[in-house]
Scaffold this motif. Structure first.
Motif, PDB file in Angstrom:
ATOM      1  N   MET A   1       0.856  -1.186   0.000  1.00 26.23           N
ATOM      2  CA  MET A   1       0.000   0.000   0.000  1.00 26.23           C
ATOM      3  C   MET A   1       0.889   1.232   0.000  1.00 26.23           C
ATOM      4  SD  MET A   1      -3.115  -0.926   2.628  1.00 26.23           S
ATOM      5  CE  MET A   1      -3.968   0.599   2.265  1.00 26.23           C
ATOM      6  N   CYS A   2       0.523   2.218  -0.776  1.00 22.83           N
ATOM      7  CA  CYS A   2       1.269   3.477  -0.827  1.00 22.83           C
ATOM      8  C   CYS A   2       1.020   4.261   0.457  1.00 22.83           C
ATOM      9  CB  CYS A   2       0.801   4.323  -2.007  1.00 22.83           C
ATOM     10  SG  CYS A   2       1.060   3.548  -3.590  1.00 22.83           S
ATOM     11  N   GLU A   3       2.050   4.972   0.902  1.00 21.60           N
ATOM     12  CA  GLU A   3       1.909   5.799   2.108  1.00 21.60           C
ATOM     13  C   GLU A   3       0.771   6.796   1.973  1.00 21.60           C
ATOM     14  OE1 GLU A   3       5.267   7.571   4.085  1.00 21.60           O
ATOM     15  OE2 GLU A   3       6.559   5.959   3.346  1.00 21.60           O
ATOM     16  N   SER A   4       0.549   7.296   0.764  1.00 21.52           N
ATOM     17  CA  SER A   4      -0.511   8.283   0.545  1.00 21.52           C
ATOM     18  C   SER A   4      -1.905   7.697   0.777  1.00 21.52           C
ATOM     19  CB  SER A   4      -0.419   8.864  -0.864  1.00 21.52           C
ATOM     20  OG  SER A   4      -0.609   7.845  -1.833  1.00 21.52           O
TER      21      SER A   4
ATOM     22  N   CYS B   1       2.956   3.715  11.070  1.00 19.96           N
ATOM     23  CA  CYS B   1       2.953   2.491  10.262  1.00 19.96           C
ATOM     24  C   CYS B   1       4.244   2.422   9.445  1.00 19.96           C
ATOM     25  CB  CYS B   1       1.742   2.475   9.339  1.00 19.96           C
ATOM     26  SG  CYS B   1       1.587   0.975   8.375  1.00 19.96           S
ATOM     27  N   GLY B   2       5.046   1.364   9.692  1.00 19.62           N
ATOM     28  CA  GLY B   2       6.295   1.180   8.965  1.00 19.62           C
ATOM     29  C   GLY B   2       6.059   0.823   7.508  1.00 19.62           C
ATOM     30  N   SER B   3       5.110  -0.054   7.258  1.00 20.92           N
ATOM     31  CA  SER B   3       4.691  -0.421   5.905  1.00 20.92           C
ATOM     32  C   SER B   3       3.359  -1.142   6.008  1.00 20.92           C
ATOM     33  CB  SER B   3       5.729  -1.310   5.201  1.00 20.92           C
ATOM     34  OG  SER B   3       5.791  -2.593   5.796  1.00 20.92           O
ATOM     35  N   ALA B   4       2.649  -1.206   4.892  1.00 19.35           N
ATOM     36  CA  ALA B   4       1.360  -1.890   4.850  1.00 19.35           C
ATOM     37  C   ALA B   4       1.279  -2.681   3.555  1.00 19.35           C
ATOM     38  CB  ALA B   4       0.216  -0.892   4.941  1.00 19.35           C
ATOM     39  N   TRP B   5       0.758  -3.880   3.652  1.00 18.93           N
ATOM     40  CA  TRP B   5       0.691  -4.808   2.529  1.00 18.93           C
ATOM     41  C   TRP B   5      -0.688  -5.433   2.466  1.00 18.93           C
ATOM     42  CZ3 TRP B   5       5.024  -5.577  -0.554  1.00 18.93           C
ATOM     43  CH2 TRP B   5       6.193  -4.943  -0.105  1.00 18.93           C
ATOM     44  N   THR B   6      -1.154  -5.711   1.253  1.00 19.80           N
ATOM     45  CA  THR B   6      -2.411  -6.415   1.075  1.00 19.80           C
ATOM     46  C   THR B   6      -2.153  -7.734   0.366  1.00 19.80           C
ATOM     47  OG1 THR B   6      -2.875  -5.310  -1.029  1.00 19.80           O
ATOM     48  CG2 THR B   6      -3.800  -4.306   0.974  1.00 19.80           C
ATOM     49  N   LEU B   7      -3.026  -8.678   0.611  1.00 26.54           N
ATOM     50  CA  LEU B   7      -2.937  -9.996  -0.019  1.00 26.54           C
ATOM     51  C   LEU B   7      -4.348 -10.432  -0.362  1.00 26.54           C
ATOM     52  CD1 LEU B   7      -0.927 -13.087   1.042  1.00 26.54           C
ATOM     53  CD2 LEU B   7      -3.409 -13.263   0.901  1.00 26.54           C
ATOM     54  N   THR B   8      -4.484 -11.069  -1.511  1.00 26.81           N
ATOM     55  CA  THR B   8      -5.737 -11.706  -1.883  1.00 26.81           C
ATOM     56  C   THR B   8      -5.447 -13.178  -2.096  1.00 26.81           C
ATOM     57  OG1 THR B   8      -6.517  -9.691  -2.965  1.00 26.81           O
ATOM     58  CG2 THR B   8      -7.644 -11.739  -3.552  1.00 26.81           C
TER      59      THR B   8
ATOM     60  N   THR C   1     -12.910 -16.293  -0.461  1.00 25.36           N
ATOM     61  CA  THR C   1     -11.884 -15.331  -0.856  1.00 25.36           C
ATOM     62  C   THR C   1     -11.512 -14.563   0.399  1.00 25.36           C
ATOM     63  OG1 THR C   1     -12.673 -15.107  -3.115  1.00 25.36           O
ATOM     64  CG2 THR C   1     -11.364 -13.278  -2.247  1.00 25.36           C
ATOM     65  N   LEU C   2     -10.230 -14.521   0.671  1.00 20.90           N
ATOM     66  CA  LEU C   2      -9.738 -13.838   1.865  1.00 20.90           C
ATOM     67  C   LEU C   2      -8.864 -12.679   1.402  1.00 20.90           C
ATOM     68  CD1 LEU C   2      -8.707 -15.586   5.037  1.00 20.90           C
ATOM     69  CD2 LEU C   2      -7.189 -13.855   4.148  1.00 20.90           C
ATOM     70  N   ARG C   3      -9.275 -11.485   1.789  1.00 23.00           N
ATOM     71  CA  ARG C   3      -8.468 -10.291   1.538  1.00 23.00           C
ATOM     72  C   ARG C   3      -7.888  -9.897   2.885  1.00 23.00           C
ATOM     73  NH1 ARG C   3     -10.027  -9.299  -3.520  1.00 23.00           N
ATOM     74  NH2 ARG C   3     -12.202  -9.608  -4.055  1.00 23.00           N
ATOM     75  N   LEU C   4      -6.589  -9.749   2.911  1.00 26.55           N
ATOM     76  CA  LEU C   4      -5.898  -9.475   4.163  1.00 26.55           C
ATOM     77  C   LEU C   4      -5.014  -8.255   3.987  1.00 26.55           C
ATOM     78  CD1 LEU C   4      -4.217 -11.957   6.501  1.00 26.55           C
ATOM     79  CD2 LEU C   4      -2.784 -10.208   5.498  1.00 26.55           C
ATOM     80  N   ALA C   5      -4.973  -7.421   5.013  1.00 28.64           N
ATOM     81  CA  ALA C   5      -4.019  -6.311   5.048  1.00 28.64           C
ATOM     82  C   ALA C   5      -3.235  -6.429   6.341  1.00 28.64           C
ATOM     83  CB  ALA C   5      -4.742  -4.970   4.991  1.00 28.64           C
ATOM     84  N   VAL C   6      -1.942  -6.164   6.249  1.00 28.07           N
ATOM     85  CA  VAL C   6      -1.100  -6.130   7.448  1.00 28.07           C
ATOM     86  C   VAL C   6      -0.445  -4.754   7.519  1.00 28.07           C
ATOM     87  CG1 VAL C   6       0.853  -7.256   6.279  1.00 28.07           C
ATOM     88  CG2 VAL C   6       0.751  -7.225   8.773  1.00 28.07           C
ATOM     89  N   PHE C   7      -0.660  -4.094   8.656  1.00 30.06           N
ATOM     90  CA  PHE C   7      -0.037  -2.812   8.950  1.00 30.06           C
ATOM     91  C   PHE C   7       1.068  -3.101   9.960  1.00 30.06           C
ATOM     92  CE2 PHE C   7      -4.314  -1.906   7.613  1.00 30.06           C
ATOM     93  CZ  PHE C   7      -4.201  -0.762   6.845  1.00 30.06           C
ATOM     94  N   ARG C   8       2.320  -2.844   9.576  1.00 32.85           N
ATOM     95  CA  ARG C   8       3.458  -3.186  10.430  1.00 32.85           C
ATOM     96  C   ARG C   8       3.816  -1.995  11.322  1.00 32.85           C
ATOM     97  NH1 ARG C   8       7.337  -7.359   8.784  1.00 32.85           N
ATOM     98  NH2 ARG C   8       6.530  -8.102  10.773  1.00 32.85           N
ATOM     99  N   LEU C   9       3.777  -2.234  12.625  1.00 34.60           N
ATOM    100  CA  LEU C   9       4.065  -1.195  13.605  1.00 34.60           C
ATOM    101  C   LEU C   9       5.212  -1.654  14.498  1.00 34.60           C
ATOM    102  CD1 LEU C   9       0.370  -0.417  14.618  1.00 34.60           C
ATOM    103  CD2 LEU C   9       1.755   0.819  12.973  1.00 34.60           C
ATOM    104  N   PRO C  10       6.444  -1.689  13.958  1.00 36.32           N
ATOM    105  CA  PRO C  10       7.575  -2.191  14.751  1.00 36.32           C
ATOM    106  C   PRO C  10       7.809  -1.375  16.019  1.00 36.32           C
ATOM    107  CG  PRO C  10       8.345  -1.186  12.694  1.00 36.32           C
ATOM    108  CD  PRO C  10       6.854  -1.260  12.617  1.00 36.32           C
TER     109      PRO C  10
END
Length: 192
Positions: A94-97, A104-111, A128-137
């Motif tokens: 996911m773009c920071e914008s 959030c360090g980075s965010a990723w989506t998966l289908t 169908t599983l749509r998943l997003a992970v927001f990484r907060l180290p």
């Protein structure tokens, strides 16, 4: 503390908020939910949305985090045989914008898809599983948001009768993306 955006729903006692699609019913009113989760069920379909706080996996590269959590969910769903039980069809950053979530360090989506059973039944439904992970180290936390969207309900599943009688507007990928874009942190004390 920031105020929640118009139309947003408070999560974890108001520490987070996000805009949910219409018809999202709080599943904690129906059954017990673990403290690290907020679960919402569609009022007419078998769709669900889960917001979950899990331990940050430092050994997992950011680009692999969504797949790591997807495979963990597949294991919990007893759908862990690649090809037969689950399949990843796409992973994207996911773009920071696009993000409202602070720290959030980075965010990723998966289908992907999983063949899962409800309530330990033999029958398996294709979801169908749509998943997003927001990484907060900074807070040693990964925030997972999962959208479960059943595509095929096995006739022997406990969901089969309900699936036949329920109709109405299903949640869409756009609804899921709006939730992701509007996820906002109001109180970092949530993370300890």
């Amino acid at each position: 503390m920031q105020s929640a955006a118009a139309g947003s729903r408070p999560l974890f006692g108001g520490a987070l908020s996000a805009v949910f699609p219409r018809g999202a019913q709080d599943a904690s009113e129906l059954r017990e939910i673990p403290d690290n989760q907020e679960v919402f069920a569609h009022e007419r379909t078998d769709q669900s949305l889960i917001v979950e706080l899990v331990e940050y996996q430092a050994q997992v590269a950011d680009r692999d985090a969504a797949r790591y959590h997807f495979e963990d969910i597949a294991g919990s769903n007893e759908a862990s045989e690649p090809g037969a039980g689950f399949e990843v069809t796409g992973v994207a950053r996911m773009c920071e914008s696009e993000l409202s979530l602070a720290h959030c360090g980075s965010a990723w989506t998966l289908t992907g898809t999983q063949r899962v059973s409800k309530f330990n039944e033999e029958a398996r439904n294709t979801v169908t599983l749509r998943l997003a992970v927001f990484r907060l180290p900074r807070f040693s936390t990964d925030v997972l948001i999962t959208f479960n969207d059943p595509q095929r309900i096995d006739p022997e599943s406990s969901s089969a009768a309900a699936a036949e009688t329920r109709s109405g507007a299903r949640w869409t990928e756009q609804d899921f993306r709006r939730l992701l874009r509007t996820l906002t942190l109001h109180n970092p004390g949530l993370f300890g």
